[in-house]
Design a protein around this motif. Structure first.
Motif, PDB file in Angstrom:
ATOM      1  N   VAL A  34      -0.315 -10.666  -1.555  1.00 54.48           N
ATOM      2  CA  VAL A  34       0.497  -9.733  -0.708  1.00 54.48           C
ATOM      3  C   VAL A  34       1.116 -10.362   0.463  1.00 54.48           C
ATOM      4  O   VAL A  34       0.656 -10.790   1.238  1.00 54.48           O
ATOM      5  CB  VAL A  34      -0.180  -8.281  -0.573  1.00 54.48           C
ATOM      6  N   VAL A  35       2.319 -10.269   0.632  1.00 55.48           N
ATOM      7  CA  VAL A  35       3.179 -10.119   2.011  1.00 55.48           C
ATOM      8  C   VAL A  35       3.658  -8.992   2.376  1.00 55.48           C
ATOM      9  O   VAL A  35       4.214  -8.267   1.500  1.00 55.48           O
ATOM     10  CB  VAL A  35       4.203 -11.415   2.149  1.00 55.48           C
ATOM     11  N   THR A  36       3.278  -8.633   3.574  1.00 52.97           N
ATOM     12  CA  THR A  36       3.938  -7.217   3.895  1.00 52.97           C
ATOM     13  C   THR A  36       4.369  -7.455   5.332  1.00 52.97           C
ATOM     14  O   THR A  36       3.920  -8.365   6.084  1.00 52.97           O
ATOM     15  CB  THR A  36       2.797  -6.236   3.951  1.00 52.97           C
ATOM     16  N   CYS A  37       5.115  -6.494   5.990  1.00 49.15           N
ATOM     17  CA  CYS A  37       5.505  -6.300   7.399  1.00 49.15           C
ATOM     18  C   CYS A  37       5.298  -5.149   8.044  1.00 49.15           C
ATOM     19  O   CYS A  37       5.290  -4.009   7.391  1.00 49.15           O
ATOM     20  CB  CYS A  37       7.264  -6.843   7.214  1.00 49.15           C
ATOM     21  N   TYR A  38       5.363  -5.168   9.387  1.00 49.03           N
ATOM     22  CA  TYR A  38       5.247  -3.855  10.155  1.00 49.03           C
ATOM     23  C   TYR A  38       6.434  -3.976  11.252  1.00 49.03           C
ATOM     24  O   TYR A  38       6.616  -5.363  11.375  1.00 49.03           O
ATOM     25  CB  TYR A  38       4.048  -3.903  10.731  1.00 49.03           C
ATOM     26  N   PHE A  55     -10.316  -9.680   0.178  1.00 53.14           N
ATOM     27  CA  PHE A  55      -9.677  -9.786  -1.266  1.00 53.14           C
ATOM     28  C   PHE A  55      -9.507 -11.168  -1.244  1.00 53.14           C
ATOM     29  O   PHE A  55      -8.920 -11.521  -2.429  1.00 53.14           O
ATOM     30  CB  PHE A  55      -8.302  -8.932  -1.586  1.00 53.14           C
ATOM     31  N   GLY A  56     -10.006 -12.061  -0.302  1.00 53.94           N
ATOM     32  CA  GLY A  56      -9.575 -13.582  -0.496  1.00 53.94           C
ATOM     33  C   GLY A  56      -8.424 -14.080   0.282  1.00 53.94           C
ATOM     34  O   GLY A  56      -7.605 -12.883   0.859  1.00 53.94           O
ATOM     35  N   PRO A  57      -7.985 -15.267   0.159  1.00 58.68           N
ATOM     36  CA  PRO A  57      -6.684 -15.815   0.849  1.00 58.68           C
ATOM     37  C   PRO A  57      -5.811 -15.540   0.035  1.00 58.68           C
ATOM     38  O   PRO A  57      -5.479 -14.966  -1.111  1.00 58.68           O
ATOM     39  CB  PRO A  57      -7.163 -17.346   0.773  1.00 58.68           C
ATOM     40  N   GLY A  58      -4.455 -15.907   0.634  1.00 61.43           N
ATOM     41  CA  GLY A  58      -3.266 -15.588  -0.027  1.00 61.43           C
ATOM     42  C   GLY A  58      -2.516 -14.427   0.446  1.00 61.43           C
ATOM     43  O   GLY A  58      -1.396 -14.242  -0.203  1.00 61.43           O
ATOM     44  N   HIS A  59      -2.717 -13.771   1.346  1.00 63.55           N
ATOM     45  CA  HIS A  59      -2.002 -12.510   1.964  1.00 63.55           C
ATOM     46  C   HIS A  59      -1.718 -12.861   3.242  1.00 63.55           C
ATOM     47  O   HIS A  59      -2.145 -13.442   4.265  1.00 63.55           O
ATOM     48  CB  HIS A  59      -2.925 -11.293   2.029  1.00 63.55           C
ATOM     49  N   ARG A  60      -0.673 -11.909   3.792  1.00 65.18           N
ATOM     50  CA  ARG A  60       0.082 -12.194   5.142  1.00 65.18           C
ATOM     51  C   ARG A  60       0.724 -10.815   5.609  1.00 65.18           C
ATOM     52  O   ARG A  60       1.282 -10.333   4.822  1.00 65.18           O
ATOM     53  CB  ARG A  60       0.956 -13.356   5.093  1.00 65.18           C
TER      54      ARG A  60
END
Length: 244
Positions: A34-38, A55-60
């Motif tokens: 998942v990539v998400t923004c605020y 949940f481990g790596p790979g999110h931003r």
């Protein structure tokens, strides 16, 4: 039936709080990256980052104002850099509004319409080159779009437009194998600036299930639409309001 999303690459706008946060965590819990923004709340964003680490790596988690084309392009670029493509896009970022029509100034009208509608166009246009066959776009609308609400004409108009926009886009992108659907929540208990207690009790009494919605109620529906189990569902508006 399997709702596992292992390997799916996803983008969720407005993911640091409330419904957006629940969606981000549900996608990650089911195996998606998942990539998400605020936009402003750095503390909530930092807290989400810490939770995503489990949940481990790979999110931003990135800062972006999805009303601004330059921010949206940077967001799309981050998805390209991190994932190389996208399988799931959830246009969740949105704002509420409350004003009698006589006092509804252009600035307030644009604040709501630009966030709830124009941002969907900007984000979707920017990330379409990253999407391919069997990918899906999920737009968060509102059940109020069909009922109408006094003093919220601009909010209701923006959410009603999301339905028409999504239906048209479903037909345009269908030949490319891209699905487009709308989830239309009712009143969600975590939302800030909600109605006073007496109004909440009145809403509960008018709801078939006798309660307000929870962010996880919406997140579960998003997981279904993000999964291959919904592969023949497009152009639909799914109301998740407990039967108001």
């Amino acid at each position: 039936m399997s709702l596992q999303l292992n390997g799916k690459r996803s983008l969720v706008t407005g993911g640091s709080r409330g419904v957006g946060r629940a969606i981000v965590l549900a996608l990650a819990a089911h195996g998606a990256r998942v990539v998400t923004c605020y936009r402003e709340d750095r503390e909530a964003a930092a807290d989400l980052e810490r939770e995503l680490e489990s949940f481990g790596p790979g999110h931003r988690v990135l800062q972006a104002d999805v009303r601004r084309p330059e921010d949206v392009e940077q967001l799309a670029g981050a998805c390209r850099e991190l994932f190389g493509g996208l399988d799931v896009v959830v246009n969740n970022a949105g704002v509420d509004g409350h004003s009698p029509i006589e006092a509804l100034e252009p600035e307030e009208w644009h604040r709501v319409l630009d966030t709830n509608l124009t941002a969907l166009h900007l984000v979707t246009r920017a990330v379409l080159p990253l999407m391919d066959k069997n990918s899906t776009i999920i737009n968060i609308g509102a059940s109020a779009a069909e009922r109408g609400q006094p003093f919220r004409s601009h909010y209701t108009a923006s959410k009603a437009a999301v339905i028409g926009w999504s239906r048209s886009l479903a037909k345009e992108l269908g030949p490319r194998g891209i699905r487009v659907n709308v989830l239309a929540p009712g009143i969600i208990s975590s939302e800030g600036n909600g109605p006073p207690p007496q109004i909440v009790e009145r809403i509960k009494a008018a709801t078939a299930l006798g309660r307000l919605g929870e962010p996880d109620d919406i997140a579960k529906a998003v997981v279904f639409l993000a999964s291959d189990e919904s592969s023949y569902l497009s152009g639909a508006t799914i109301t998740v309001d407990g039967g108001i």
